[in-house]
Design a protein around this motif. Sequence first.
Motif, PDB file in Angstrom:
ATOM      1  N   SER A  26      14.620  -6.986   2.896  1.00 28.44           N
ATOM      2  CA  SER A  26      15.220  -6.053   3.854  1.00 28.44           C
ATOM      3  C   SER A  26      16.407  -5.317   3.262  1.00 28.44           C
ATOM      4  O   SER A  26      16.890  -4.341   3.830  1.00 28.44           O
ATOM      5  CB  SER A  26      15.646  -6.811   5.117  1.00 28.44           C
ATOM      6  OG  SER A  26      16.587  -7.820   4.790  1.00 28.44           O
ATOM      7  N   THR A  27      16.937  -5.812   2.143  1.00 21.56           N
ATOM      8  CA  THR A  27      18.068  -5.151   1.503  1.00 21.56           C
ATOM      9  C   THR A  27      17.553  -3.957   0.713  1.00 21.56           C
ATOM     10  O   THR A  27      17.014  -4.104  -0.375  1.00 21.56           O
ATOM     11  CB  THR A  27      18.818  -6.114   0.572  1.00 21.56           C
ATOM     12  OG1 THR A  27      19.187  -7.275   1.312  1.00 21.56           O
ATOM     13  CG2 THR A  27      20.062  -5.448   0.010  1.00 21.56           C
ATOM     14  N   ALA A  28      17.716  -2.783   1.264  1.00 17.41           N
ATOM     15  CA  ALA A  28      17.176  -1.576   0.648  1.00 17.41           C
ATOM     16  C   ALA A  28      18.104  -1.082  -0.444  1.00 17.41           C
ATOM     17  O   ALA A  28      19.303  -1.345  -0.423  1.00 17.41           O
ATOM     18  CB  ALA A  28      16.991  -0.489   1.708  1.00 17.41           C
ATOM     19  N   PRO A  29      17.568  -0.355  -1.411  1.00 21.38           N
ATOM     20  CA  PRO A  29      18.437   0.279  -2.399  1.00 21.38           C
ATOM     21  C   PRO A  29      19.279   1.346  -1.730  1.00 21.38           C
ATOM     22  O   PRO A  29      18.893   1.904  -0.683  1.00 21.38           O
ATOM     23  CB  PRO A  29      17.445   0.898  -3.389  1.00 21.38           C
ATOM     24  CG  PRO A  29      16.180   1.056  -2.629  1.00 21.38           C
ATOM     25  CD  PRO A  29      16.151  -0.054  -1.632  1.00 21.38           C
ATOM     26  N   PRO A  30      20.438   1.651  -2.268  1.00 20.65           N
ATOM     27  CA  PRO A  30      21.264   2.707  -1.664  1.00 20.65           C
ATOM     28  C   PRO A  30      20.542   4.041  -1.686  1.00 20.65           C
ATOM     29  O   PRO A  30      19.815   4.350  -2.622  1.00 20.65           O
ATOM     30  CB  PRO A  30      22.513   2.728  -2.546  1.00 20.65           C
ATOM     31  CG  PRO A  30      22.067   2.148  -3.853  1.00 20.65           C
ATOM     32  CD  PRO A  30      21.040   1.119  -3.503  1.00 20.65           C
ATOM     33  N   LEU A 272       8.612   6.231   2.026  1.00 18.73           N
ATOM     34  CA  LEU A 272      10.030   6.553   2.113  1.00 18.73           C
ATOM     35  C   LEU A 272      10.814   5.489   2.853  1.00 18.73           C
ATOM     36  O   LEU A 272      12.009   5.302   2.603  1.00 18.73           O
ATOM     37  CB  LEU A 272      10.214   7.903   2.813  1.00 18.73           C
ATOM     38  CG  LEU A 272       9.607   9.113   2.101  1.00 18.73           C
ATOM     39  CD1 LEU A 272       9.659  10.343   3.001  1.00 18.73           C
ATOM     40  CD2 LEU A 272      10.300   9.392   0.777  1.00 18.73           C
ATOM     41  N   THR A 273      10.169   4.802   3.787  1.00 20.03           N
ATOM     42  CA  THR A 273      10.859   3.802   4.603  1.00 20.03           C
ATOM     43  C   THR A 273      10.653   2.407   4.029  1.00 20.03           C
ATOM     44  O   THR A 273      11.570   1.815   3.467  1.00 20.03           O
ATOM     45  CB  THR A 273      10.372   3.879   6.058  1.00 20.03           C
ATOM     46  OG1 THR A 273       8.934   3.788   6.100  1.00 20.03           O
ATOM     47  CG2 THR A 273      10.785   5.206   6.689  1.00 20.03           C
ATOM     48  N   ARG A 274       9.457   1.883   4.089  1.00 20.84           N
ATOM     49  CA  ARG A 274       9.209   0.526   3.581  1.00 20.84           C
ATOM     50  C   ARG A 274       9.208   0.474   2.062  1.00 20.84           C
ATOM     51  O   ARG A 274       9.584  -0.533   1.467  1.00 20.84           O
ATOM     52  CB  ARG A 274       7.892  -0.016   4.121  1.00 20.84           C
ATOM     53  CG  ARG A 274       7.884  -0.268   5.615  1.00 20.84           C
ATOM     54  CD  ARG A 274       6.762  -1.197   6.030  1.00 20.84           C
ATOM     55  NE  ARG A 274       5.447  -0.697   5.665  1.00 20.84           N
ATOM     56  CZ  ARG A 274       4.599  -1.346   4.858  1.00 20.84           C
ATOM     57  NH1 ARG A 274       4.936  -2.488   4.297  1.00 20.84           N
ATOM     58  NH2 ARG A 274       3.407  -0.833   4.597  1.00 20.84           N
ATOM     59  N   GLY A 275       8.754   1.561   1.409  1.00 19.56           N
ATOM     60  CA  GLY A 275       8.707   1.584  -0.056  1.00 19.56           C
ATOM     61  C   GLY A 275      10.002   2.005  -0.706  1.00 19.56           C
ATOM     62  O   GLY A 275      10.193   1.803  -1.905  1.00 19.56           O
ATOM     63  N   HIS A 276      10.892   2.634   0.077  1.00 25.21           N
ATOM     64  CA  HIS A 276      12.227   3.020  -0.378  1.00 25.21           C
ATOM     65  C   HIS A 276      12.224   3.976  -1.566  1.00 25.21           C
ATOM     66  O   HIS A 276      13.131   3.949  -2.408  1.00 25.21           O
ATOM     67  CB  HIS A 276      13.079   1.781  -0.680  1.00 25.21           C
ATOM     68  CG  HIS A 276      13.322   0.935   0.529  1.00 25.21           C
ATOM     69  ND1 HIS A 276      14.057   1.373   1.611  1.00 25.21           N
ATOM     70  CD2 HIS A 276      12.887  -0.316   0.840  1.00 25.21           C
ATOM     71  CE1 HIS A 276      14.083   0.425   2.539  1.00 25.21           C
ATOM     72  NE2 HIS A 276      13.370  -0.602   2.098  1.00 25.21           N
ATOM     73  N   ALA A 277      11.206   4.826  -1.657  1.00 24.60           N
ATOM     74  CA  ALA A 277      11.267   5.946  -2.596  1.00 24.60           C
ATOM     75  C   ALA A 277      12.207   7.006  -2.030  1.00 24.60           C
ATOM     76  O   ALA A 277      12.491   7.037  -0.829  1.00 24.60           O
ATOM     77  CB  ALA A 277       9.881   6.526  -2.816  1.00 24.60           C
ATOM     78  N   ASP A 278      12.678   7.889  -2.896  1.00 19.35           N
ATOM     79  CA  ASP A 278      13.569   8.968  -2.453  1.00 19.35           C
ATOM     80  C   ASP A 278      12.798  10.208  -2.028  1.00 19.35           C
ATOM     81  O   ASP A 278      13.241  10.939  -1.142  1.00 19.35           O
ATOM     82  CB  ASP A 278      14.548   9.336  -3.569  1.00 19.35           C
ATOM     83  CG  ASP A 278      15.453   8.179  -3.938  1.00 19.35           C
ATOM     84  OD1 ASP A 278      16.169   7.685  -3.057  1.00 19.35           O
ATOM     85  OD2 ASP A 278      15.428   7.761  -5.118  1.00 19.35           O
ATOM     86  N   LEU A 279      11.668  10.449  -2.689  1.00 21.82           N
ATOM     87  CA  LEU A 279      10.843  11.616  -2.388  1.00 21.82           C
ATOM     88  C   LEU A 279       9.374  11.234  -2.458  1.00 21.82           C
ATOM     89  O   LEU A 279       8.989  10.326  -3.200  1.00 21.82           O
ATOM     90  CB  LEU A 279      11.082  12.745  -3.393  1.00 21.82           C
ATOM     91  CG  LEU A 279      12.478  13.291  -3.604  1.00 21.82           C
ATOM     92  CD1 LEU A 279      13.108  12.652  -4.850  1.00 21.82           C
ATOM     93  CD2 LEU A 279      12.445  14.811  -3.792  1.00 21.82           C
ATOM     94  N   VAL A 280       8.579  11.935  -1.678  1.00 22.95           N
ATOM     95  CA  VAL A 280       7.127  11.886  -1.805  1.00 22.95           C
ATOM     96  C   VAL A 280       6.634  13.318  -1.972  1.00 22.95           C
ATOM     97  O   VAL A 280       7.394  14.273  -1.833  1.00 22.95           O
ATOM     98  CB  VAL A 280       6.457  11.223  -0.588  1.00 22.95           C
ATOM     99  CG1 VAL A 280       6.800   9.749  -0.502  1.00 22.95           C
ATOM    100  CG2 VAL A 280       6.829  11.949   0.707  1.00 22.95           C
ATOM    101  N   PHE A 281       5.361  13.452  -2.273  1.00 27.42           N
ATOM    102  CA  PHE A 281       4.778  14.771  -2.483  1.00 27.42           C
ATOM    103  C   PHE A 281       4.147  15.260  -1.184  1.00 27.42           C
ATOM    104  O   PHE A 281       3.405  14.523  -0.528  1.00 27.42           O
ATOM    105  CB  PHE A 281       3.749  14.710  -3.608  1.00 27.42           C
ATOM    106  CG  PHE A 281       4.374  14.466  -4.950  1.00 27.42           C
ATOM    107  CD1 PHE A 281       4.712  15.522  -5.783  1.00 27.42           C
ATOM    108  CD2 PHE A 281       4.658  13.174  -5.371  1.00 27.42           C
ATOM    109  CE1 PHE A 281       5.303  15.300  -7.014  1.00 27.42           C
ATOM    110  CE2 PHE A 281       5.250  12.939  -6.604  1.00 27.42           C
ATOM    111  CZ  PHE A 281       5.577  14.003  -7.425  1.00 27.42           C
TER     112      PHE A 281
END
Length: 524
Positions: A26-30, A272-281
């Motif tokens: 649950s601790t997401a990256p900043p 973007l939410t569960r995977g915590h990427a910054d961008l998607v296509f």
Amino acid sequence: MNLMKSTLTWVATIMLAMAAFSTPASTAPPRVQSADEVFYQIFERSFRDSNGDRIGDLKGLTSQLDYLKQLGITSILLTPLQPSPYYHNYFATDFRAIEPAYGSMDDYFAFVRAAHARGLKVYLDEEFQYVAEGHPWWRESIGRPHAKYADYLLWRDPEHRIAEPFLDHATWAGYDGRQIGIAMVDLNQPAVKRYFLDMLLYWADPHGDGSGRDGVDGFRIDHMMDDLDHKGLDKNLFADFWTPMFRALKARRPELRILAEQAGWGYGQEFLTRGHADLVFAFPLRGALVQLDKQAIVKALRATAAATPPGKDQVILLENHDIDRFMSLVDGDPARARAGAAIALMLKGEPLIYYGQELGMRGRPLQNAPVSDGIQIPMREAFRWKADLAAPGSATWYQGPQRWWTERFNRSNDGVSLEEEQARPDSLYHWYRKLLALRHARPELREGSQRILCDDASAVLCILREQGARRTLLLVNLGHTDARPALDPASIGDTPWVDLLDGGAGAAVDTVLHPMQVRVLGTR
């Protein structure tokens, strides 16, 4: 001293990896705030040759960085550079090396330094969910279940004679006809997690001091999934693999950004939410853009906005290395090509230009051809530096009697080259430069809000970008007959408008537009 420093850095990396993968999911990256970036995706093998072997390489790319800067690019996204038996360099045989045809590690770091010296960011494409036949993890473990790397891959039998294949294909055909095996990596293994974090930290922070000197600015994660290939073997990857990986990377490099190529090419919300990427296509939006259909675009814009949390973003694209080139989709029509480019570059999000898109390069997969990775070569042909396709620097590595050469889209003196288009003020190349200059000059196009106006059954697309008192209005007639934008005066106010594509002359907002005509108006 150097040995001691190297040892301490390695120990710190391992400790960081262990901490990252033991922290609660649950601790997401900043979060990294949305940035003002214009990506330029380069298929390295096809971009620029420096040594006469007709293969694009790192020295060739480095020699053309000023071209990218002048075009209006801020960030370079490279397809994989690692060695691979495949021409596209996905499915690696060594994750910490450079494809010899592209140059050396010294050439790579010289490229990164040269890009950064010009204010350009560098993103690397990574795909480490699989390895190709020839990787030491596979070569040294087959038939040896107790070998050092035996547990790094997934196997279908206890004797480790049959590796778990990519998409259930025991082998995949390379463009040269060879059948090459591809095996799934066991991403659940702690040693594998430590290895890949160490590997990504090497590319992001090669000096190990947190400075990022000579390091990349972000990664594209190819084929990102939570349950890899829906097999139930590499699963819960968002929580157990990707999130702790990204968290540890950003602990070292806080501004590093992660671009996820979301599997399935949907709206990408969970990435973007569960995977915590910054961008998607923005793949669904791209599907609407290439249709040049107003209603489809409006629908996709709304769905894309709803799927994008605050602080996250979408990469807006018309082309990439996997899909038909836009100029082929519009049947070579320059007016439609200009309309699509204007919409893609003016929308909220971060645009991506695929190399040669700015020239109108064409390309579609081979039809009625045996299944192999060669059928996509037509979307990956050599960048057109000169009118003569055989001119020095041209990366025509795919020459030969095969259909991807004999039926190639690019031909000498066809008008689709940088040399030819720089000489024509009305060329697509100059249109892209003008649009990108506008994007850089108008902060509302980079950071502002977005409203859809003319929300009616007409064919005129009206997009208003706003930031404070600054406003830019995009008007595009996507129909087949002349049309006038039906703008509500209350939505645009009574502020005078100027034509940003015509030297800033005063302009009325309700002027009739011809089919595929583009107008970009702005407040002073």
